[in-house]
Design an enzyme around this catalytic site. Structure first.
Site, PDB file in Angstrom:
ATOM      1  N   GLU A   1       0.809  -1.220   0.000  1.00 12.67           N
ATOM      2  CA  GLU A   1       0.000   0.000   0.000  1.00 12.67           C
ATOM      3  C   GLU A   1       0.844   1.272   0.000  1.00 12.67           C
ATOM      4  O   GLU A   1       0.605   2.179   0.795  1.00 12.67           O
ATOM      5  CB  GLU A   1      -0.979  -0.030   1.188  1.00 12.67           C
ATOM      6  CG  GLU A   1      -1.842  -1.292   1.178  1.00 12.67           C
ATOM      7  CD  GLU A   1      -2.811  -1.416   2.357  1.00 12.67           C
ATOM      8  OE1 GLU A   1      -2.715  -0.614   3.292  1.00 12.67           O
ATOM      9  OE2 GLU A   1      -3.647  -2.330   2.319  1.00 12.67           O
TER      10      GLU A   1
ATOM     11  N   GLU B   1      -5.618 -10.803  -1.275  1.00  8.93           N
ATOM     12  CA  GLU B   1      -6.487 -10.574  -0.106  1.00  8.93           C
ATOM     13  C   GLU B   1      -7.966 -10.553  -0.490  1.00  8.93           C
ATOM     14  O   GLU B   1      -8.746  -9.768   0.052  1.00  8.93           O
ATOM     15  CB  GLU B   1      -6.119  -9.244   0.572  1.00  8.93           C
ATOM     16  CG  GLU B   1      -4.659  -9.109   0.923  1.00  8.93           C
ATOM     17  CD  GLU B   1      -4.304  -7.846   1.718  1.00  8.93           C
ATOM     18  OE1 GLU B   1      -5.217  -7.119   2.157  1.00  8.93           O
ATOM     19  OE2 GLU B   1      -3.096  -7.588   1.884  1.00  8.93           O
TER      20      GLU B   1
HETATM   21  O1  9MR Z   1      -7.167  -8.130   8.416  1.00 14.42           O
HETATM   22  C1  9MR Z   1      -6.094  -7.496   9.067  1.00 14.42           C
HETATM   23  C2  9MR Z   1      -6.469  -7.146  10.487  1.00 14.42           C
HETATM   24  O2  9MR Z   1      -6.687  -8.323  11.248  1.00 14.42           O
HETATM   25  C3  9MR Z   1      -5.365  -6.312  11.117  1.00 14.42           C
HETATM   26  O3  9MR Z   1      -5.783  -5.863  12.397  1.00 14.42           O
HETATM   27  C4  9MR Z   1      -5.007  -5.124  10.237  1.00 14.42           C
HETATM   28  C5  9MR Z   1      -3.829  -4.331  10.799  1.00 14.42           C
HETATM   29  O4  9MR Z   1      -2.647  -5.087  10.802  1.00 14.42           O
HETATM   30  O5  9MR Z   1      -4.666  -5.561   8.933  1.00 14.42           O
HETATM   31  C6  9MR Z   1      -5.703  -6.249   8.289  1.00 14.42           C
HETATM   32  O6  9MR Z   1      -5.264  -6.666   7.008  1.00 14.42           O
HETATM   33  C7  9MR Z   1      -5.045  -5.629   6.035  1.00 14.42           C
HETATM   34  C8  9MR Z   1      -3.871  -6.060   5.180  1.00 14.42           C
HETATM   35  O7  9MR Z   1      -2.732  -6.347   5.963  1.00 14.42           O
HETATM   36  C9  9MR Z   1      -3.546  -5.020   4.137  1.00 14.42           C
HETATM   37  N1  9MR Z   1      -4.721  -4.730   3.320  1.00 14.42           N
HETATM   38  C10 9MR Z   1      -5.936  -4.413   4.046  1.00 14.42           C
HETATM   39  C11 9MR Z   1      -6.249  -5.487   5.083  1.00 14.42           C
HETATM   40  C12 9MR Z   1      -7.561  -5.182   5.817  1.00 14.42           C
HETATM   41  O8  9MR Z   1      -7.455  -4.016   6.561  1.00 14.42           O
END
Ligand code: 9MR
Length: 329
Positions: A125, A241
């Site tokens: 990102e 994802e």
């Molecule tokens: O799903 C993930 C959540 O459990 C975590 O708390 C969060 C912060 O680390 O990240 C979420 O995953 C994200 C991913 O790493 C990057 N793309 C967006 C995802 C959803 O927010």
């Protein structure tokens, strides 16, 4: 395997969470359904190195042991992200020291996981959410403020040195839909790839997160072109994802799942139209545990339905379609 054996289909995977690992029906679902399983959060910076020099691989190792024991491949996410960084990293103001801390982190973590991960999201990102309003192609993060755009090549060089066999991935969201903002984001992704290549730095694939808004239109042609443009550069593509965000879809479970089937189907048309993806991964496997409910819940009080299996572990029709298309790939 004989050299003439037909290639197997495109591998399917899903992200697993250590905090739900004790739920055996959840764990068994991954063992049954997936070719690849990846730790959703357990390799993120703050979880692996919460204090400087203190590494904690216990949660990640538990999940990677599960992969090994069940014959699954795995992948890693992530080294550079604006989120989930420990306070000690964000407190480093000196760029030389920050670069050293980043490279050291990458070397230690990649080395620890070497041989167990097929690929790494090296940067996650990094593209501006709204490129036009941002006034520049890259997201305004503390990495950018402290190190400048070179934090991207720094991370790719360190990661590919530390794990030469793992594929190096640029992971990004909002590359899937129709509209100028998405065109801009796709163009920026391609330009990051080209800049790395021009500098002689290895980048193997682009990761499309595919958090799919069911009320938005997939730009099937642009997505296919994006995949073909990457292919022309010798760079692969994967879905990292996938899930469906349904808070703007009216109706009950049937309507929601129908909208999900449409957006996933269109997405696959675009993805498969560009080049053969290396894998398709969903961000979780059952609606029982999902991030969408926490961040973008439905206004009507119904639970959202983002993932291949519902909360009672019943498969959605779109999951069957997805698996059939991957099997043909
Ligand atoms: O799903 C993930 C959540 O459990 C975590 O708390 C969060 C912060 O680390 O990240 C979420 O995953 C994200 C991913 O790493 C990057 N793309 C967006 C995802 C959803 O927010």
């Amino acid at each position: 395997m004989p050299a003439t054996a037909a290639p197997k289909g495109i591998p399917f995977g899903a992200a697993i969470q250590s905090e739900h690992f004790e739920d055996t029906s959840y764990r068994d679902l991954f063992a049954r359904e997936c070719d690849l399983v990846l730790p959703m959060n357990e390799l993120k910076f703050a979880l692996v190195q919460p204090e400087r020099g203190q590494f904690d691989f216990s949660r990640a190792d538990r999940l990677l042991d599960f992969c090994r024991d069940n014959g699954k491949t795995a992948r890693g996410t992530t080294f550079v992200w604006y989120s989930t960084n420990p306070a000690w990293v964000e407190a480093i103001e000196d760029p030389v020291e920050l670069e050293r801390a980043l490279v050291d982190h990458i070397e230690r973590v990649a080395d620890h996981c070497k041989g167990r991960l097929t690929s790494w999201d090296v940067v996650n990102e990094v593209i501006a959410h709204e490129p036009e309003e941002n006034g520049g192609p890259l997201r305004d993060t503390f990495w950018l403020r402290r190190l400048g755009p070179r934090h991207i090549p720094i991370a790719f060089v360190a990661a590919s040195r530390a794990d030469p066999k793992a594929k190096m991935v640029l992971n990004e969201y909002d590359l899937e839909f129709r509209g100028p903002r998405f065109d801009q984001r796709r163009a920026i992704a391609l330009s990051i790839v080209r800049q790395l290549q021009d500098a002689g730095i290895r980048i193997d694939a682009a990761g499309l997160q595919a958090h799919l808004y069911a009320h938005q239109e997939i730009d099937v042609e642009a997505l296919a072109r994006f995949g073909a443009d990457l292919k022309a550069l010798g760079v692969g593509i994967l879905t990292t994802e996938l899930d469906v965000i349904d808070f703007q879809v009216p109706g009950g479970p049937e309507e929601i799942d129908r909208a999900a089937a449409k957006v996933v189907g269109d997405y696959l048309d675009g993805l498969l139209g560009g080049q053969r993806p290396e894998t398709v991964i969903t961000w979780g496997l059952t609606d029982r545990y999902n991030w969408v409910e926490d961040v973008m819940p439905r206004g009507d009080g119904q639970p959202c339905r983002p993932l291949p299996f519902d909360a009672d572990l019943r498969p959605k029709a779109w999951y069957g379609d997805l698996r059939r298309r991957l099997a043909q790939g």
